[in-house]
Enzyme design. Structure first.
Site, PDB file in Angstrom:
ATOM      1  CE  LYS A 102      -1.597  -9.073   0.258  1.00 30.93           C
ATOM      2  NZ  LYS A 102      -0.356  -8.380  -0.092  1.00 30.93           N
TER       3      LYS A 102
ATOM      4  CE  LYS B  33       4.201  -8.216   0.562  1.00 33.41           C
ATOM      5  NZ  LYS B  33       3.926  -7.412  -0.624  1.00 33.41           N
TER       6      LYS B  33
ATOM      7  CE  LYS C  34      -2.203  -6.369  -7.547  1.00 37.24           C
ATOM      8  NZ  LYS C  34      -1.096  -7.035  -6.763  1.00 37.24           N
TER       9      LYS C  34
ATOM     10  CG  ASP D 192       1.231  -9.402  -2.954  1.00 35.06           C
ATOM     11  OD1 ASP D 192       0.961  -9.743  -1.808  1.00 35.06           O
ATOM     12  OD2 ASP D 192       1.136  -8.217  -3.346  1.00 35.06           O
ATOM     13  CD  GLU D 193       3.860  -6.226  -3.786  1.00 37.55           C
ATOM     14  OE1 GLU D 193       2.632  -6.333  -4.017  1.00 37.55           O
ATOM     15  OE2 GLU D 193       4.328  -6.251  -2.639  1.00 37.55           O
TER      16      GLU D 193
ATOM     17  NE  ARG E  20       0.691   3.357  -5.527  1.00 40.36           N
ATOM     18  CZ  ARG E  20       0.223   4.408  -4.871  1.00 40.36           C
ATOM     19  NH1 ARG E  20       0.287   5.611  -5.418  1.00 40.36           N
ATOM     20  NH2 ARG E  20      -0.302   4.278  -3.668  1.00 40.36           N
TER      21      ARG E  20
ATOM     22  CG  HIS F 288      -2.049  -0.491  -7.304  1.00 39.46           C
ATOM     23  ND1 HIS F 288      -2.247  -1.161  -6.126  1.00 39.46           N
ATOM     24  CD2 HIS F 288      -2.237  -1.401  -8.295  1.00 39.46           C
ATOM     25  CE1 HIS F 288      -2.535  -2.433  -6.383  1.00 39.46           C
ATOM     26  NE2 HIS F 288      -2.531  -2.592  -7.689  1.00 39.46           N
TER      27      HIS F 288
ATOM     28  CE  LYS G 103      -0.262  -3.033   2.827  1.00 35.05           C
ATOM     29  NZ  LYS G 103      -0.175  -4.499   2.799  1.00 35.05           N
TER      30      LYS G 103
ATOM     31  CB  SER H  54      -4.722  -1.845  -3.401  1.00 38.29           C
ATOM     32  OG  SER H  54      -4.034  -2.957  -2.891  1.00 38.29           O
TER      33      SER H  54
ATOM     34  N   GLY I  85      -6.687  -7.733   0.116  1.00 37.28           N
ATOM     35  CA  GLY I  85      -5.945  -8.994   0.266  1.00 37.28           C
ATOM     36  C   GLY I  85      -6.104  -9.549   1.670  1.00 37.28           C
TER      37      GLY I  85
END
Ligand SMILES: O=C(COP(=O)(O)O)[C@H](O)[C@H](O)COP(=O)(O)O
Ligand SMILES: [Mg+2]
Length: 441
Positions: free
Chosen positions: A160, A162, A186, A188-189, A279, A311, A319, A364, A388
Site C-alpha cells: 500500500k 494501492k 501482491k 492491488d486489484e 473477487r 478471497h 474492514k 484479507s 496490506g
C-alpha cells in the site's frame, strides 16, 4: 379473445418431481412480486433459465421437453421470500463453460417483473458436468510445495498505497516486505500497467527483490502479479510472468470475466502457474440477502474454473462486510473434497468435488497483527492472509510490519497470547501499540 399465457409457466413446476442423479440443482431465494404466487414465480424462473418464454409457440423442437427445468421443492422463509429448488437436465449446459452456465442460471431471471427479489444461493453440479472443468492447477498442496511452507498460513502483502509507486520504488518496498518475512508480494486489484508503473518494468523490479530476499532469508518467495487486462494483453503478461520465473499470477476474475479466468487457467497449465483469484466487484451482487448471487456460489465457480487461491472474506475482524458463519462456509466449499451443509442449513447442497483440488481461501481486508490469531482460530491454518495496510502502516516501516505479522502468526501457531509474545518481540509490540486489537470499519 386473446390467449392467456400465464399458465404455461406452471408446466415448469412439479412438486412430485424427483431429480435424477445427473441433474444440476439450483437453490433460489425468491420474493414474488405483488399479486404473484410463489408457484407462478418459480415457474417463470425455471422456464426462463431453461427453455421457456412468455407465450405458447407454434413450434416444438425435439429436445424441448427433455430440456425443461422443474421447480420441485418450496420452503416458506416466513418473510415474504421462499427457497425454491429447481432441477435442470445436465444437457442444458455446454460442458466446461462457466459463461454458458452463468448466462442460464445467472441471467435473465433476475430481471423478470413477476419476481421482486431473486438470489441464487447454491448450485449442485453432478460429476458428469463438474468433471469437465479443470479446477486448480496447483491447489493447496501444490502452492505449499512451490513456497516450501508445510503447515502455517501463507502470508501476502499488497505494498500500500494501492498505486503511486514507480517500478524501482515498488521493487524496494517489495524487498523490505519479503526480508521481513512475508511470503508473497501482491499487486492491488486496480494495479495493472498504468503510465507511472508499466507491468514489465514492475515485474522486473519485483523479481530482483525476490531474488535478493530469497538469498538473504533462505525462504522461497513469490509475486501475485496482476495480469487483469484485455485478453491478448493478459496473455502477454502471463507469458512474461513465466519468462521471469515467477510461479504466480493474479486475476480480478469478476471484472475480467469468467471466460478470461478460464483462458488464464489454460495458460496456467501451459506455464505451470498458480492463479490468485481476486473477487473485486462481487459485493455489487453478493451482499443483498434477497437479491443477487451468493459469494458461496461465486467461490464454487472460481474453484471449478481453476483458481488456486480465492478471497472469501475475514471472519468478523476485517474492514469488509462479512458474517463469520458465511466466511466459514465459503472456506469450506473451496477447501473440502466433499462439502456437506451443516445440520439445518437449507440454503446449501452437498457437493462432492471429484477430481477437483482444494483451493486456498484468502482472508484479507483490514487485517493487522492484532487480528491474525482470530482469523487462524476460525479459518484454520490452510489459508492465505493478505495484510496490506497492516504491514505498510507499521510505525517502524514495511520490514518491521512484516516481522510483526510473522510474529503474530508464530504466536498463534504456538498458542501464546500476542501480549505475552510481544514482550520478546519488539515489532509485534509496536504494532499492538498502534492498532491493539482494533477491528477496522
Ligand atoms: O487490498 C485489499 C485489502 O488491503 P488491506 O490489507 O490494506 O485492507 C483487498 O483488495 C481487499 O481485501 C479485498 O477485499 P476481499 O478480500 O474481501 O475481497
Ligand atoms: Mg486490494
Amino acid at each position: 379473445m386473446h390467449e392467456h399465457f400465464d399458465s404455461i409457466y406452471l408446466e415448469f413446476v412439479d412438486e412430485s418431481y424427483k431429480p435424477g442423479k445427473d441433474e444440476v440443482i439450483a437453490v433460489f431465494r425468491v420474493t414474488p412480486a405483488q399479486g404473484i404466487s410463489i408457484k407462478d414465480a418459480a415457474g417463470r424462473i425455471a422456464a426462463e433459465s431453461s427453455v421457456g418464454t412468455w407465450t405458447t409457440l407454434s413450434v416444438k423442437p425435439s429436445w424441448f421437453e427433455k430440456l425443461k427445468a422443474k421447480a420441485y421443492r418450496f420452503h416458506d422463509l416466513g418473510d415474504g421470500s421462499w427457497l425454491v429448488w429447481v432441477a435442470y437436465p445436465v444437457e442444458l449446459f455446454e460442458e466446461g463453460s462457466i459463461p454458458n452456465f452463468a448466462s442460464s442460471i445467472l441471467g435473465n431471471i433476475f430481471g423478470m417483473k413477476a419476481i421482486a427479489g431473486l438470489r441464487v444461493e447454491d448450485v449442485y453440479f453432478p460429476p458428469s458436468y463438474l468433471e469437465t472443468f479443470p479446477g486448480p492447477n496447483k491447489g493447496i498442496q501444490g502452492v505449499r510445495e512451490i513456497l516450501g511452507i508445510k503447515d502455517r498460513p501463507i502470508l501476502a502483502t499488497v505494498p500500500k498505497p494501492k498505486l503511486g509507486y514507480t517500478p524501482e520504488e515498488y521493487g524496494r518496498v517489495a524487498y523490505e516486505i519479503l526480508i521481513g518475512g512475508i511470503d508473497l508480494v501482491k499487486d492491488d486489484e486496480n494495479f495493472a500497467s498504468q503510465p507511472f508503473c508499466r507491468f514489465e518494468a514492475r515485474l522486473k523490479e519485483v523479481m530482483k527483490a525476490i531474488d535478493r530476499a530469497e538469498k538473504e532469508t533462505g525462504e522461497r518467495k513469490g509475486y501475485l502479479a496482476n495480469v487483469t487486462a484485455p485478453i491478448r494483453e493478459m496473455e502477454k503478461r502471463i507469458k512474461l510472468v513465466a519468462d521471469y520465473g515467477n510461479k504466480f499470477i493474479m486475476i480480478d476474475f469478476l471484472t475480467a470475466g469468467w471466460a478470461a479466468l478460464q483462458h488464464a487457467r489454460e495458460l496456467a497449465e501451459e506455464y505451470d502457474l498458480a492463479i490468485h483469484g481476486h473477487r473485486a466487484f462481487h459485493a455489487a451482487f453478493t451482499r443483498n440477502p434477497k437479491h443477487g448471487v451468493s459469494m458461496f456460489l461465486v467461490a464454487k465457480l472460481a474453484r471449478m474454473a481453476g483458481v488456486d487461491h480465492v478471497h472469501v472474506g475475514t471472519p468478523g475482524v476485517g474492514k469488509m462486510d462479512a458474517k463469520t458463519r458465511e466466511v466459514l462456509e465459503h472456506t469450506r466449499i473451496v477447501r473440502e473434497q466433499y462439502y456437506r451443509p451443516k445440520e439445518g442449513d437449507l440454503f446449501h447442497l452437498e457437493q462432492p468435488w471429484s477430481n477437483i483440488k482444494p483451493v486456498f481461501p484468502v482472508a484479507s481486508g483490514g487485517l493487522h497483527p492484532g487480528t491474525l490469531p482470530e482469523v487462524i482460530r476460525v479459518m484454520g491454518k490452510d489459508i492465505i492472509m493478505q495484510v496490506g495496510g497492516g504491514v505498510l502502516g507499521h510505525p517502524d516501516g514495511p520490514e518491521a510490519g512484516a516481522r510483526a505479522v510473522r510474529q503474530a502468526v508464530e504466536a498463534a501457531m504456538k498458542g501464546i497470547s500476542l501480549d505475552e509474545y510481544a514482550r520478546e518481540h519488539r515489532e509485534l509490540a509496536r504494532a499492538l501499540e498502534k492498532w491493539g486489537y482494533v477491528r477496522p470499519v
